[in-house]
Design a protein around this motif. Structure first.
Motif, short mmCIF file in Angstrom:
data_model
loop_
_atom_site.label_atom_id
_atom_site.label_comp_id
_atom_site.label_asym_id
_atom_site.label_seq_id
_atom_site.Cartn_x
_atom_site.Cartn_y
_atom_site.Cartn_z
N UNK A 23 0.84 -1.20 0.00
CA UNK A 23 0.00 0.00 0.00
C UNK A 23 0.88 1.25 0.00
N UNK A 24 1.94 1.22 0.81
CA UNK A 24 2.82 2.40 0.91
C UNK A 24 3.48 2.68 -0.44
N UNK A 25 3.97 1.63 -1.08
CA UNK A 25 4.65 1.82 -2.37
C UNK A 25 3.66 2.34 -3.42
N UNK A 26 2.47 1.70 -3.46
CA UNK A 26 1.50 2.08 -4.49
C UNK A 26 0.97 3.50 -4.24
N UNK A 27 0.86 3.91 -2.98
CA UNK A 27 0.42 5.28 -2.68
C UNK A 27 1.36 6.28 -3.35
N UNK A 28 2.66 6.05 -3.17
CA UNK A 28 3.64 6.98 -3.74
C UNK A 28 3.59 6.97 -5.27
N UNK A 29 3.48 5.76 -5.83
CA UNK A 29 3.45 5.66 -7.29
C UNK A 29 2.17 6.30 -7.83
N UNK A 30 1.03 6.03 -7.14
CA UNK A 30 -0.25 6.58 -7.60
C UNK A 30 -0.16 8.11 -7.60
N UNK A 31 0.39 8.66 -6.54
CA UNK A 31 0.49 10.12 -6.44
C UNK A 31 1.37 10.67 -7.57
N UNK A 32 2.55 10.07 -7.77
CA UNK A 32 3.44 10.65 -8.76
C UNK A 32 2.91 10.45 -10.18
#
Lengths: 279, 330
Positions: free
Chosen positions: B210-219
């Motif tokens: 979830x943490x990794x995808x949050x950052x990727x989704x945002x960028x």
């Protein structure tokens, strides 16, 4: 972000990493007790600043060993395994990646297929597999992690070198009669350094968690050496009676990894302008 | 492209099989001693060497290994005395159920936070979202699992701390995925019990993803939102909802799906630890048991199976691209 704000992550992350390095190097001076010394009369003492039996700030384990001293000594393994893996995997991966990118064609084909093979294994799984067959030990652990990690560097450096080799300064060095290996070492590899530094920082965080995970599974260093992962694993059996045995070693891993990730984020903001514009 | 992908996969699969085969020879000492343990007699060692073909040249052994592996034959488990593939397939549903649940947890946490952080770029919500993601990516999942067991299982007694379902509750097996089977058979007691058992392991395994995808989704949303076609969409008077849902998210999803696919491998590897922490009866737990009992054929089989599963997942991700992005034709 302007001025000093750009450096907040680097300062906080760097400070945490510095504490880790100092505690690892100066462990014998900082640790209040010998981390292996057992005092069965003092087993499972809760954290306390002063007790009749001694001063155990983070409490004691099931064999009466001081938890704070073990956590301080435990940082040595995290640091050693983390640094050694990052440096060795980085060196190997960068060199192989540069060779693939620079020479291209058949060499690139073979190296790229090899990286694909290594990437077909999820990172931690390959390390678990290698450790399962090699057995416990610091050297084996570093070897397993290097074998699982070098591909990340290799792929990034290969990609960068593919574009660098077409640049004027490389063409010029070649026109001046520079040998290939000299050009790679002197002109190509140094230009990949910013990206490599960012990967290396994040890799250090990943490797520290991996080391702790392997030690937790009993696949890391021998049980006689205190590590954060093995402390957590031992502490699990006393989780309800002595929760400090699982809370504090886990906090140590978490804070260390958080610090390194902050440092990596900060470095990326500065070294990679494209990403920092987005952030 | 699909055919090229399959042909390109052959050398990779051969390489993977070679590493897995070679692992057994990595161990110090004779593989037969490893297989049988120290107590084995000379006669037993000799017989096993012949049975397993270990007296033949390495190339022949490797060929034999591949020939059997293609048929799904990974040999016999020494400890259980049954084929390795039987053990793997018995435990596969538990691992799949945990992996899907973790993926679900990761998606429902990461997408709203990541997308909202990007829309409200540089706001308080953005900074909070990114801080949460930084914490999530730095949390060792086995520690998170132990802490959840301690607080939610032990102190508050809210959730069960081990296993897949309460002892005594029976489920009629259809797919062997407890949630699905209990739904299909309308067994609500089993559904509730399975959900309660699944929650902590799924959160433990899903958090770092979830943490990794949050950052990727945002960028990736930030990147798309700055494109000219988004400005055009706004200029022609589309509502902000339509701009975000129809134009931004659909394009940002390409990167997000790639990362989700690539991270599924980490999810499989992470399941080894999560299953150990929660005594979850899946393949990851089986691997650790096999390592501790030196059941090397089983270890070899599980590792090979994981690598192949990872490979198939990556192939599915490639196919999903086509669905999300019609510009990519297979």
């Amino acid at each position: 972000m302007r001025g000093w704000q750009r450096y907040v992550k680097i300062i906080v992350g760097g400070a945490i990493l510095l504490v880790l390095v100092v505690s690892g190097v100066a462990a014998p001076l900082l640790a209040p007790y010998d981390p292996r010394e057992q005092r069965l009369a003092n087993r499972l003492q809760p954290p306390s600043l002063t007790t009749e039996r001694g001063r155990y700030i983070l409490g004691t384990d099931n064999l009466g060993r001081d938890l704070l001293s073990r956590i301080i000594y435990g940082s040595r393994i995290s640091l050693l395994v983390g640094a050694a893996t990052v440096v060795l995997a980085g060196l190997f991966g960068c060199i192989v990646g540069a060779i693939a990118g620079y020479f291209g064609e058949m060499v690139d084909e073979v190296i790229s297929k090899t990286t694909e093979i290594f990437l077909a294994f999820p990172f931690l799984l390959l390390a678990i597999a290698i450790m399962a067959f090699l057995g416990q030990g610091v050297f084996n652990l570093i070897l397993a992690l290097v074998l699982s990690r070098w591909v990340q560097y290799c792929r990034v450096v290969r990609g960068e070198v593919l574009s660098l080799r077409e640049r004027e300064f490389v063409q010029a060095a070649r026109a001046l009669g520079g040998k290939d290996l000299y050009i790679i070492a002197r002109h190509v590899l140094p230009n990949t350094l910013p990206s490599v530094m960012v990967i290396a920082t994040f890799a250090m965080a990943i490797v520290i968690i991996a080391e702790a995970s392997l030690s937790f599974l009993g696949l890391g260093v021998p049980p006689s050496v205190p590590t954060w992962g093995s402390m957590l694993s031992e502490g699990r059996s006393y989780m309800y009676r002595a929760p400090w045995l699982t809370i504090f070693p886990g906090m140590a891993i978490f804070i260390t990894v958080l610090g390194i990730n902050l440092l990596g984020d900060g470095l990326r903001d500065i070294l990679d302008p494209k990403l920092s514009r987005q952030g | 492209m699909l055919r090229r992908r399959f042909i390109g996969a052959i050398p990779v699969l051969l390489g993977v099989s070679f590493i897995v085969f070679f692992l057994m020879h990595l161990a110090p000492g004779d593989p037969v001693n490893l297989l049988l343990g120290d107590a084995a007699t000379e006669a037993e060692i000799e017989r096993t060497r012949r049975e397993w073909g270990l007296d033949r040249p390495l190339v022949v052994q490797y060929w034999e290994f591949i020939r059997r592996a293609v048929r799904g034959d990974f040999g016999m488990s020494l400890r259980y005395g049954v084929p390795v593939s039987t053990l793997i397939f018995e435990r596969l549903p538990a691992t799949l159920e945990l992996a899907f649940a973790s993926l679900f947890v990761a998606i429902i946490i990461s997408l709203p936070i990541g997308v909202y952080s990007a829309i409200k770029h540089n706001s308080f919500w953005d900074h909070s979202g990114m801080t949460l993601a930084m914490i999530g990516v730095s949390l060792p999942n086995f520690w998170l699992g132990i802490m959840l067991i301690f607080f939610l299982g032990g102190q508050l007694n809210l959730l069960p701390v081990a296993g897949r379902i309460e002892y005594g509750i029976e489920i009629k097996p259809i797919t062997h995925l407890y949630l699905v089977d209990s739904l299909l058979t309308g067994n609500l007691a089993a559904l509730w019990s399975a959900l309660k058992h699944l929650l902590m392991p799924a959160v433990t395994l899903g958090t770092s993803l979830a943490a990794i995808v949050t950052r990727i989704a945002r960028s990736s949303v930030l990147e798309v939102i700055r494109q000219d076609y988004i400005t055009t969409a706004r200029a022609k008077g589309l509502s902000e909802q339509a701009v975000i849902w129809k134009h931004t998210l659909r394009n940002a999803m390409i990167t997000i799906i790639t990362i989700l696919g690539l991270q599924l491998g980490a999810l499989l590897a992470g399941s080894v630890i999560t299953e150990t922490v929660f005594s979850w009866p899946g393949i990851g737990g089986l691997l650790i048991q096999a390592i501790s009992t030196r059941d090397y054929k089983l270890v070899q089989g599980v590792i090979f199976f994981f690598a192949i599963m990872y490979f198939i997942v990556n192939l599915i991700v490639d196919l999903l691209y086509m669905w999300v992005d019609p510009r990519i034709r297979l």
